[in-house]
Motif scaffolding. Sequence first.
Motif, PDB file in Angstrom:
ATOM      1  N   GLN A 267       0.813  -1.205   0.000  1.00 27.48           N
ATOM      2  CA  GLN A 267       0.000   0.000   0.000  1.00 27.48           C
ATOM      3  C   GLN A 267       0.853   1.264   0.000  1.00 27.48           C
ATOM      4  O   GLN A 267       0.521   2.256  -0.640  1.00 27.48           O
ATOM      5  CB  GLN A 267      -0.933   0.005   1.214  1.00 27.48           C
ATOM      6  CG  GLN A 267      -2.011  -1.054   1.179  1.00 27.48           C
ATOM      7  CD  GLN A 267      -2.911  -0.926  -0.041  1.00 27.48           C
ATOM      8  OE1 GLN A 267      -2.800  -1.688  -0.997  1.00 27.48           O
ATOM      9  NE2 GLN A 267      -3.788   0.045  -0.029  1.00 27.48           N
ATOM     10  N   ASN A 268       1.966   1.214   0.707  1.00 32.42           N
ATOM     11  CA  ASN A 268       2.866   2.372   0.717  1.00 32.42           C
ATOM     12  C   ASN A 268       3.493   2.594  -0.653  1.00 32.42           C
ATOM     13  O   ASN A 268       3.684   3.745  -1.085  1.00 32.42           O
ATOM     14  CB  ASN A 268       3.955   2.182   1.767  1.00 32.42           C
ATOM     15  CG  ASN A 268       3.485   2.528   3.155  1.00 32.42           C
ATOM     16  OD1 ASN A 268       2.654   3.416   3.330  1.00 32.42           O
ATOM     17  ND2 ASN A 268       3.979   1.834   4.155  1.00 32.42           N
TER      18      ASN A 268
ATOM     19  N   LEU B 140       0.961   4.349  -2.765  1.00 32.13           N
ATOM     20  CA  LEU B 140       0.902   5.777  -2.448  1.00 32.13           C
ATOM     21  C   LEU B 140       2.091   6.529  -3.046  1.00 32.13           C
ATOM     22  O   LEU B 140       1.958   7.676  -3.475  1.00 32.13           O
ATOM     23  CB  LEU B 140       0.861   5.972  -0.931  1.00 32.13           C
ATOM     24  CG  LEU B 140      -0.452   5.624  -0.238  1.00 32.13           C
ATOM     25  CD1 LEU B 140      -0.314   5.751   1.273  1.00 32.13           C
ATOM     26  CD2 LEU B 140      -1.576   6.516  -0.731  1.00 32.13           C
TER      27      LEU B 140
ATOM     28  N   ARG C 230       1.235   7.026  -6.611  1.00 33.71           N
ATOM     29  CA  ARG C 230       0.041   7.816  -6.879  1.00 33.71           C
ATOM     30  C   ARG C 230       0.168   9.277  -6.452  1.00 33.71           C
ATOM     31  O   ARG C 230      -0.226  10.180  -7.192  1.00 33.71           O
ATOM     32  CB  ARG C 230      -1.156   7.185  -6.169  1.00 33.71           C
ATOM     33  CG  ARG C 230      -2.481   7.872  -6.439  1.00 33.71           C
ATOM     34  CD  ARG C 230      -3.605   7.227  -5.639  1.00 33.71           C
ATOM     35  NE  ARG C 230      -3.926   5.904  -6.112  1.00 33.71           N
ATOM     36  CZ  ARG C 230      -4.769   5.649  -7.109  1.00 33.71           C
ATOM     37  NH1 ARG C 230      -5.372   6.645  -7.748  1.00 33.71           N
ATOM     38  NH2 ARG C 230      -5.020   4.403  -7.465  1.00 33.71           N
ATOM     39  N   SER C 231       0.671   9.546  -5.264  1.00 31.78           N
ATOM     40  CA  SER C 231       0.498  10.899  -4.734  1.00 31.78           C
ATOM     41  C   SER C 231       1.708  11.507  -4.041  1.00 31.78           C
ATOM     42  O   SER C 231       1.787  12.726  -3.934  1.00 31.78           O
ATOM     43  CB  SER C 231      -0.684  10.907  -3.750  1.00 31.78           C
ATOM     44  OG  SER C 231      -0.480   9.978  -2.703  1.00 31.78           O
ATOM     45  N   ARG C 232       2.604  10.699  -3.530  1.00 28.91           N
ATOM     46  CA  ARG C 232       3.722  11.280  -2.796  1.00 28.91           C
ATOM     47  C   ARG C 232       4.709  11.949  -3.753  1.00 28.91           C
ATOM     48  O   ARG C 232       4.701  11.673  -4.955  1.00 28.91           O
ATOM     49  CB  ARG C 232       4.409  10.199  -1.962  1.00 28.91           C
ATOM     50  CG  ARG C 232       3.547   9.758  -0.777  1.00 28.91           C
ATOM     51  CD  ARG C 232       4.149   8.616  -0.022  1.00 28.91           C
ATOM     52  NE  ARG C 232       3.287   8.230   1.087  1.00 28.91           N
ATOM     53  CZ  ARG C 232       3.393   7.067   1.731  1.00 28.91           C
ATOM     54  NH1 ARG C 232       4.315   6.188   1.372  1.00 28.91           N
ATOM     55  NH2 ARG C 232       2.580   6.792   2.736  1.00 28.91           N
TER      56      ARG C 232
END
Length: 690
Positions: free
Chosen positions: A343-344, A347, A350-352
């Motif tokens: 999941q990290n 992320l 996707r967005s970090r």
Amino acid sequence: MEKTLLDLNHASLEELAKLSDIGEKRAEAIIEYRKSSGGFTCVDDLKKIRGFSSRLYDLNRTKLFVTPLVPKRGKLRQREKSRQSSRIQVSQITPDGTPVPRQRRLLPRAKTKSNSEEESDSSTILEENTSIDLSCRGTKRRIEYGCQSALCEKKLCSTAKKSASSRKEIQDHLGRIQPPPSAHALHDRIPTKKHPPPELDGWLTVFQRWTNAERLMALDRLIDGCEATQVRHLMSVIEPQFQRDFISLLPKELALYVLSFLEPRDLSRAAQTCRYWRILAEDNLLWREKCKEIGIEDLYEMQSRRRKLRTGSTLTTTRSLHDSGSPRPPSPSPWKLAYLYQQNIELNWRSRPLPNPRVLKGHDDHVITCLQFNGSRIVSGSDDNTLKIWSAIDGKCLKTLTGHTGGVWSSQMSDTVVVSGSTDRTLKVWNINTGHCIHTLYGHTSTVRCLHMHGNKVVSGSRDAMLRVWDVTTGECLHVLVGHVAAVRCVQYDGRLVVSGAYDFTVKVWDPEREECLHTLSGHTNRVYSLQFDGMHIVSGSLDTSIRVWDAETGQAKHTLMGHQSLTSGMELRQNILVSGNADSTVKIWDISTGKCLQTLSGPNKHQSAVTCLQFNRKFVVTSSDDGTVKLWDLKTGEFVRNLVTLESGGSGGVVWRIKTSDIKLVCAVGSRNGTEETKLMVLDFDAEK
């Protein structure tokens, strides 16, 4: 235990201070008011005390009662006059503007009596009536005499007005009323479980005979008639009935089954409820199912791959944690850690904030024609006649493979071997660790344009219209497949069948062992440039703008996918999902089982030029283009997520030719056709543990 009522007119300072939230200061204020006013007439008088709020009144009014203090007969008239003077209401105004006061009468008076007689009546009634106002709610004042309610006063008033009887008749009527009860008698009348009201059993019997709808209606009416304290009592009784820990009451297997329907975020919240819930929420089997939902099938393979990707070396992991049948799994669960790690990573994609790309330079100003990536090694082929092996960990160039006398246009790699095809009409087999050429494979009479490797065999397609099957271990040509009448542009091999697409507008299915063409798939009206083959379905993309889906066993056409406007340059197939990139600058997502287009990746953020390459996984589609960008899209919704790479020279010559991705890395082959962008590899690392 029975509730003991406290008499406001006789209670001591200590008794008053023990009431709910009263305290010593408010108790002193109550006693001071009692002295100054001559005693309480009703519980409502508490509201007149400064600092005595409605909340304190609601908390204590059911615990209190009032036994009015009876003054001596000589002082009664003076006290009554002071009471009446405090209750004057202006009801009329005289012609000269003077208000005419009207006294509020304590009890109805006979119209025929004189003023002196009325005053005498009042004093007599007040003297005899010593139980005035036990509850006194709001502005309505109730009078209790023994078992009588405030209706007695109402009846008395009606009788006095209608009959206009004498004072003696009124006293006779009052004489029939029971004397006021003592405090002990009041306590006895408070209902308890041992001494319920006599009407309660009958009321419950009627309630039980009603239907469900009638009971619900009765409850609605009952609640509407309740006061705030009674509603709070209902809540205190009902709420605990819904606060059962049903998870702890279930067998562990059933509890885990219930929790399996929760999303991972909700599981993490449930783990904070109590110790037992935490044990259940950390269960290995539970998180193993969550991992399967996101595509993680083998925990230890994933752990080994992660170590290999970070260190570049193979790691042997123990499988002792695989025993998920233990009553208390490790905390936290290793499957949960794997899920959170994945999941990290998502992320990060996707967005970090985007990681700073690592830039690998080595092919000068030549075009990078082919790119391979296995997680720890990158292999790039160029029209400068060389291949380069790079470390994906530190970006160093490990080996430069030289030996071809023409540009390298195709390549394939495994853990230990790289196979390359060149315009010099040969294939070369290289050792990836030493960089030595193991075999040079001769046989084709023109450029080797495409390769596909399976195990220790590789199939090559050439502009000489032939396909050859080679053993990379021995360097032997095992089979020659002849049948196409134009250059072979793409090939796929699953170890059993070979599928090839050519410039003769056809797709052929071969049995390489018998060197026989099983099916010739005709239908395209222009050159075939791209292929996908999963063992059951064949998907071909052509310059005629169509994409066709075929049955590999029968050779029958299943679907024709229309929607693109130009050449389909690249495709990827996973299960029944096909993603196609086109020279019309769009990317489409298809369901090949139905032939429907699920999403078109376009809109204001679409590519501004031809799509050159694409990759996709369960979550994302990554696309590159001649416009110098690499874009990230959501696979399910088709929404644009963000740009992963944006070349400054994009739109003026900068091109992203090829891309390759893994779970945590993106590798881009970048350059230009007019010298505006330097040829290089860019590596972006999205590892969650960095």
